[in-house]
Design a protein around this motif. Structure first.
Motif, PDB file in Angstrom:
ATOM      1  N   GLN A   1       0.821  -1.207   0.000  1.00 22.16           N
ATOM      2  CA  GLN A   1       0.000   0.000   0.000  1.00 22.16           C
ATOM      3  C   GLN A   1       0.858   1.262   0.000  1.00 22.16           C
ATOM      4  O   GLN A   1       0.694   2.155  -0.845  1.00 22.16           O
ATOM      5  N   ASP A   2       1.788   1.349   0.952  1.00 18.02           N
ATOM      6  CA  ASP A   2       2.572   2.573   1.128  1.00 18.02           C
ATOM      7  C   ASP A   2       3.590   2.776   0.010  1.00 18.02           C
ATOM      8  O   ASP A   2       3.649   3.853  -0.603  1.00 18.02           O
TER       9      ASP A   2
ATOM     10  N   THR B   1       2.077   1.110  -4.064  1.00 17.22           N
ATOM     11  CA  THR B   1       0.900   1.773  -4.642  1.00 17.22           C
ATOM     12  C   THR B   1       0.938   3.288  -4.475  1.00 17.22           C
ATOM     13  O   THR B   1       0.758   4.032  -5.439  1.00 17.22           O
ATOM     14  N   ASN B   2       1.187   3.760  -3.239  1.00 11.46           N
ATOM     15  CA  ASN B   2       1.116   5.193  -2.960  1.00 11.46           C
ATOM     16  C   ASN B   2       2.436   5.922  -3.134  1.00 11.46           C
ATOM     17  O   ASN B   2       2.475   7.159  -3.055  1.00 11.46           O
TER      18      ASN B   2
ATOM     19  N   ASP C   1       4.783   6.278  -1.147  1.00 12.43           N
ATOM     20  CA  ASP C   1       5.044   7.028   0.082  1.00 12.43           C
ATOM     21  C   ASP C   1       6.256   6.427   0.785  1.00 12.43           C
ATOM     22  O   ASP C   1       6.132   5.631   1.715  1.00 12.43           O
TER      23      ASP C   1
ATOM     24  N   TYR D   1       6.829   2.502  -9.007  1.00 11.29           N
ATOM     25  CA  TYR D   1       6.963   3.097  -7.673  1.00 11.29           C
ATOM     26  C   TYR D   1       8.252   3.854  -7.452  1.00 11.29           C
ATOM     27  O   TYR D   1       8.300   4.769  -6.619  1.00 11.29           O
TER      28      TYR D   1
END
Length: 493
Positions: A385-386, A389-390, A392, A415
């Motif tokens: 997720q972090d 995908t994001n 971050d 990413y």
């Protein structure tokens, strides 16, 4: 997107997964695996853990990849290719059924590839199949693909887990109840514990020896060691290398050390300061002592790499000398980049041994040149997720285990955020080239570009280190593609 992560330290499950499985019959097998898959549909997820369970076991493609990385017939028994390399005509196996009893035919092939290209597709590698202009059903056992341009590795790409054939009757529920055409059918998924497969006796292909296979999710190296020694599990394809000596001298076990496609990298967010500065990335590359990382994180089993390519690939070029270990050069480059006193950053680590150990070593090495790293340990779902995908993150450590995935560097939305038009154009040329000599030349140029740009910190290629009951045979020593293929595994006296 790419299939990700290979755990050297086995992680994240309950010891209770072993309960009730200690007395397996000679035709059954219990395998310890590192990570629980987030889904069981390989056409809708990026994690290697999916393919470990279902690739070539539950699901099959038109072609399949063998232990040597070669393309073999799958659901397509033969094919012809037009002179311009734009039309592929496949003859399909007859008498094939899905595990729910429905019949496989050319309509299922068309459905599967139309589903990959659909706007709402969750396929991890839609870009591999974007060249497919049309899929036409000629008759129930013949299907024609027309491509918009020639693709040198098309037959390989349709043999990946991303391109397995699914049925319209069951595709929507494959995430939790996978139904394919393979030699094993899905039985149950005890979340946090195990996935169980059983032999599908109406299987159309060569019969398999195993009647049942359980993929057991085990927590850590000590637990899997004890499970192997107690014969609560029969093997694992990816054991922690620091503990291999326990089994090398025990005649009850076979230790298989082979290769993988797992390029382990210090993943870098190229769109975020200060990592958008080439000199900073170069400084980090000079600050990496690969030998110390390999010795500490893989106990000497890793192979050093200088770019994103597997050393066993015929297109590989050794670029480990691009940025040799040189802390003083690293400091000088940081000063030139405007960071004479270094800087602070975070390093997000998924829960696998090679990542956590590499992270500790790299933090120590970076501290010597003024880069202070905060190590952040996260679960794999959070990593997806972090980081994935994001986007971050500052830095991360991960193994990219998909074959020939250097094309990810041509995607500026991937990413790590690398955006190089020259690289993108060369990759496009490579994808459309069928001449092997020219493909190798282009692949070497692509490797050199990302090595020079220090897009990521290139650390090592993971070894596959399997430990198996000595009475088992047929396991793959090498891992040229994601998966733990069961078809040839059987017990011997």
């Amino acid at each position: 997107m790419g299939k990700l992560i290979r755990g050297l330290g086995l992680a994240l499950a309950l010891v209770t997964a072993l309960a009730g499985t200690a007395s397996a019959a000679p035709t059954e097998i219990r395998i310890g695996v590192a990570l629980e898959p987030p889904t069981l549909d390989p056409t809708a997820g990026a994690a290697e853990a999916i393919d470990i369970v279902v690739y070539q076991n539950v699901f099959e493609g038109l072609t399949r990849i063998d232990e040597n990385g070669a393309v073999q017939p799958g659901l397509a028994t033969s094919w012809t290719i037009s002179d311009d390399n734009l039309t592929y005509t496949f003859k399909l196996a007859d008498g094939v059924t899905f595990h729910d009893g429905t019949t496989f035919d050319a309509n299922d092939v068309k459905f599967s590839f139309d589903r990959i290209s659909a706007p709402d597709s969750l396929n991890a590698h839609k870009e591999f199949y974007s060249v497919i202009q049309s899929v036409t059903v000629i008759d129930p056992l013949t299907v024609e693909f027309k491509l918009s341009k020639a693709v040198g590795r098309f037959l390989f790409d349709i043999g990946r887990g991303d391109a397995v054939i699914v049925a319209p009757e069951s595709a929507a529920t494959n995430a939790t109840n996978p139904i394919g055409t393979g030699p094993f059918s899905f039985v149950q998924w005890d979340k946090g514990s195990r996935v169980v497969l059983e032999r599908y006796d109406p299987y159309w292909g060569k019969p398999v020896a195993l009647t049942k296979a359980s993929f057991v999710f085990i927590s850590d190296t000590a637990t899997v060691t004890n499970a192997l020694l107690a014969e609560d599990i029969d093997g694992t394809n990816n054991f922690a290398p620091e503990a291999l000596d326990v089994f090398k001298s025990d005649p009850r076990f076979t230790v298989l050390v082979g290769t993988t496609e797992g390029e382990t990298i210090l993943g870098t967010n190229n769109k975020k300061a200060p990592f958008d500065n080439l000199k900073v990335r170069q400084a980090m590359a000079y600050a990496l002592d690969r030998k110390a990382i390999i010795d500490g994180a893989t106990y000497g089993y890793g192979t050093p790499i200088g770019s994103a390519f597997a050393p066993h690939n015929p297109y590989y070029v050794d670029l480990t000398g691009t940025y040799p270990y040189d802390p003083e050069k690293a400091k000088a480059l940081l000063a030139e980049a405007g960071y004479p006193d270094g800087f602070s950053a975070t390093l997000k680590l998924p829960p696998v041994g090679y990542a956590t150990l590499s992270g500790q070593i790299i933090a120590s090495q970076f501290a010597k040149v003024g880069i202070k790293l905060e190590l952040i340990n996260i679960e794999f779902a959070q990593w997806l997720q972090d980081v994935y995908t994001n986007h971050d993150f500052d830095l991360t450590i991960i193994s990219h285990v998909e074959p020939f995935d250097i094309g990810n560097y041509a995607n500026p939305n991937y990413y790590w955020g690398y955006d190089n038009p020259k690289f993108q154009a060369l990759n496009e040329t490579l994808n459309g080239t069928t001449d092997e000599a020219k493909r190798k030349e282009l692949a070497i140029e692509l490797q050199t570009i990302i090595a020079d740009d220090a897009v990521n910190g290139y650390l090592f290629e993971l070894a596959q280190t399997g430990v198996w009951n000595a009475k088992l045979t047929g396991m793959w020593k090498n891992s040229p593609i994601e998966g733990l293929v069961l078809r040839d595994i059987h017990w011997v006296d």
